[in-house]
Motif scaffolding. Structure first.
Motif, PDB file in Angstrom:
ATOM      1  N   GLY A  28       0.756  -1.261   0.109  1.00  0.00           N
ATOM      2  CA  GLY A  28      -0.038   0.120   0.094  1.00  0.00           C
ATOM      3  C   GLY A  28       0.847   1.320  -0.162  1.00  0.00           C
ATOM      4  N   THR A  29       2.023   1.347   0.930  1.00  0.00           N
ATOM      5  CA  THR A  29       2.722   2.328   0.962  1.00  0.00           C
ATOM      6  C   THR A  29       3.544   2.580  -0.478  1.00  0.00           C
ATOM      7  N   LEU A  30       3.871   1.441  -0.994  1.00  0.00           N
ATOM      8  CA  LEU A  30       4.635   1.644  -2.292  1.00  0.00           C
ATOM      9  C   LEU A  30       3.461   2.122  -3.454  1.00  0.00           C
ATOM     10  N   MET A  31       2.292   1.529  -3.673  1.00  0.00           N
ATOM     11  CA  MET A  31       1.223   2.112  -4.191  1.00  0.00           C
ATOM     12  C   MET A  31       1.019   3.439  -4.289  1.00  0.00           C
ATOM     13  N   ASN A  32       1.041   4.086  -2.966  1.00  0.00           N
ATOM     14  CA  ASN A  32       0.655   5.430  -2.977  1.00  0.00           C
ATOM     15  C   ASN A  32       1.772   6.152  -3.245  1.00  0.00           C
ATOM     16  N   LEU A  33       3.195   5.626  -3.077  1.00  0.00           N
ATOM     17  CA  LEU A  33       4.364   6.497  -3.717  1.00  0.00           C
ATOM     18  C   LEU A  33       4.185   6.523  -5.291  1.00  0.00           C
ATOM     19  N   PHE A  35       2.009   5.889  -7.437  1.00  0.00           N
ATOM     20  CA  PHE A  35       0.705   6.743  -8.038  1.00  0.00           C
ATOM     21  C   PHE A  35       1.141   8.281  -8.041  1.00  0.00           C
ATOM     22  N   ARG A  36       1.482   8.591  -6.749  1.00  0.00           N
ATOM     23  CA  ARG A  36       1.892  10.254  -6.914  1.00  0.00           C
ATOM     24  C   ARG A  36       3.133  10.547  -7.935  1.00  0.00           C
ATOM     25  N   MET A  37       3.896   9.529  -8.174  1.00  0.00           N
ATOM     26  CA  MET A  37       4.934   9.683  -9.123  1.00  0.00           C
ATOM     27  C   MET A  37       4.446   9.675 -10.751  1.00  0.00           C
ATOM     28  N   LEU A  73      12.852  -1.164  -0.775  1.00  0.00           N
ATOM     29  CA  LEU A  73      11.721  -1.319  -1.862  1.00  0.00           C
ATOM     30  C   LEU A  73      11.252   0.095  -2.303  1.00  0.00           C
ATOM     31  N   VAL A  74      11.292   1.090  -1.395  1.00  0.00           N
ATOM     32  CA  VAL A  74      11.144   2.527  -1.742  1.00  0.00           C
ATOM     33  C   VAL A  74      12.021   3.030  -2.599  1.00  0.00           C
ATOM     34  N   ARG A  75      13.438   2.779  -2.548  1.00  0.00           N
ATOM     35  CA  ARG A  75      14.377   3.342  -3.346  1.00  0.00           C
ATOM     36  C   ARG A  75      14.352   2.578  -4.662  1.00  0.00           C
ATOM     37  N   VAL A  76      14.013   1.610  -4.734  1.00  0.00           N
ATOM     38  CA  VAL A  76      13.740   0.770  -5.883  1.00  0.00           C
ATOM     39  C   VAL A  76      12.820   1.182  -6.788  1.00  0.00           C
ATOM     40  N   THR A  77      11.541   1.258  -5.998  1.00  0.00           N
ATOM     41  CA  THR A  77      10.187   1.784  -6.620  1.00  0.00           C
ATOM     42  C   THR A  77      10.563   3.149  -7.429  1.00  0.00           C
ATOM     43  N   SER A  78      11.115   4.053  -6.555  1.00  0.00           N
ATOM     44  CA  SER A  78      11.677   5.545  -6.984  1.00  0.00           C
ATOM     45  C   SER A  78      12.137   5.456  -8.198  1.00  0.00           C
ATOM     46  N   ARG A  79      13.175   4.652  -8.184  1.00  0.00           N
ATOM     47  CA  ARG A  79      14.236   4.698  -9.391  1.00  0.00           C
ATOM     48  C   ARG A  79      13.440   4.307 -10.635  1.00  0.00           C
ATOM     49  N   LEU A 152       9.282  12.550  -2.842  1.00  0.00           N
ATOM     50  CA  LEU A 152       9.955  11.779  -1.753  1.00  0.00           C
ATOM     51  C   LEU A 152      10.378  12.634  -0.747  1.00  0.00           C
ATOM     52  N   HIS A 153      10.374  13.787  -0.879  1.00  0.00           N
ATOM     53  CA  HIS A 153      10.698  14.870   0.496  1.00  0.00           C
ATOM     54  C   HIS A 153       9.582  15.530   1.004  1.00  0.00           C
TER      55      HIS A 153
END
Length: 316
Positions: A28-33, A35-37, A73-79, A152-153
């Motif tokens: 859920g955290t990764l999907m919320n991240l 989607f905003r991206m 996972l957050v780092r990889v998802t963001s990249r 991210l920030h």
């Protein structure tokens, strides 16, 4: 999960290590991240699945050496999102008409888990300023690196030192990237109205459309109002923005005359008061509406059926 803008940033590992013990599902955290991206649930799903695939492709020893799974996972998802944003610009140049972010109902859940985890709050879309249609549209106009740094920030509370590792820039450069995106947002937010006034103006706009009241529409619309529609080449829609209150008023009254039998309802769209149109008991259009200084300044009408799937199963 997302925070209010302006709070102090904490190290990524600290943020997510504290939550790892109580979160039922990091997805859920990764999907919320994501989607905003990206502004698309379908693209966000693909990115998160890719991130998990990379996690499980690691050897057991490599996974044990990672202190925090969710931080990794957050780092990889963001990249992956950064790469996606770069390629998305070329894809959207070939899109039929305007490409708009996906509208979300107030009780939206991520599609792939809607049937299996209805009670899991981690699978619900977190609605806040950062997921409003105005913010998502604005983020389409900044560079991919600015968007990633800002999300991210300012939304997920990561310090610039952590972001630097993700985007391949110095911490100072990341600070400037986020600040640039923030300046775009702050110009629009200064004149935003409160939720009650926003809802009242949206309701009056709905009534004026239903009754064909041209003069009232003109009074509700900013003289420089912009209307953008997204049909994706699958549903008829205006290919170019409609500018100015008179043109916009005539456009919506024309739509109403052509589709007189359609019902219009007030809905929460990306956490803000908006409207939806219904045909044969199903939503076939969603309007996100921005109100500033007491008048409607932007209307985003999404009729592309691919972007309305989440509305078909939401509990409004």
């Amino acid at each position: 999960m997302p925070r209010h803008w302006g709070q102090a940033a904490l190290p990524l590992s600290s943020i997510f290590d504290e939550r790892a013990a109580v979160m039922l599902n990091d997805r859920g955290t990764l999907m919320n991240l994501a989607f905003r991206m990206l502004g698309s649930t379908h693209d966000a799903e693909d990115v998160v699945q890719d991130a998990y695939a990379r996690w499980y492709a690691l050897s057991d020893d490599a996974r044990r050496a990672i202190r925090s799974q969710i931080a990794w996972l957050v780092r990889v998802t963001s990249r992956i999102c950064l790469d996606q944003l770069t390629s998305a610009r070329a894809r959207r140049e070939r899109y039929v008409g305007d490409w708009l972010p996906e509208p979300l109902p107030g009780e939206a859940r991520w599609a792939s888990t809607a049937r299996t985890q209805q009670g899991d709050p981690a699978e619900r879309v977190t609605l806040d300023d950062s997921v409003s249609m105005g913010v998502l549209v604005m983020l389409e106009s900044v560079t991919p690196a600015e968007r990633v740094a800002f999300v991210l920030h300012d939304v997920f509370n990561l310090p610039h030192t952590e972001i630097a590792d993700i985007v391949g820039r110095t911490p100072e450069a990341c600070r400037q990237l986020a600040a640039s995106a923030r300046r775009h947002l702050q110009r629009d937010r200064r004149l935003a109205v409160n939720a009650q006034q926003h809802r009242s103006i949206v309701s009056a706009f709905k009534d004026a459309c239903e009754h064909g009241d041209f003069d009232t529409l003109i009074s509700l619309l900013d003289p420089q109002v912009s209307v953008r529609t997204d049909g994706g080449g699958k549903v008829r829609a205006a290919l170019h923005p409609i500018a100015g209150s008179e043109k916009a008023a005539r456009y919506f009254l024309g739509l109403r005359r052509k589709k007189f039998s359609q019902e219009i309802t007030e809905e929460s769209v990306n956490g803000r008061p908006g409207l939806a149109t219904h045909a044969d008991g199903e939503i076939n259009g969603v309007m996100a509406i921005a109100v500033r200084d007491g008048r409607i300044t932007d209307i985003w009408l999404i009729v592309n059926p691919d972007k309305l799937q989440v509305w078909k199963g939401s509990n409004r």
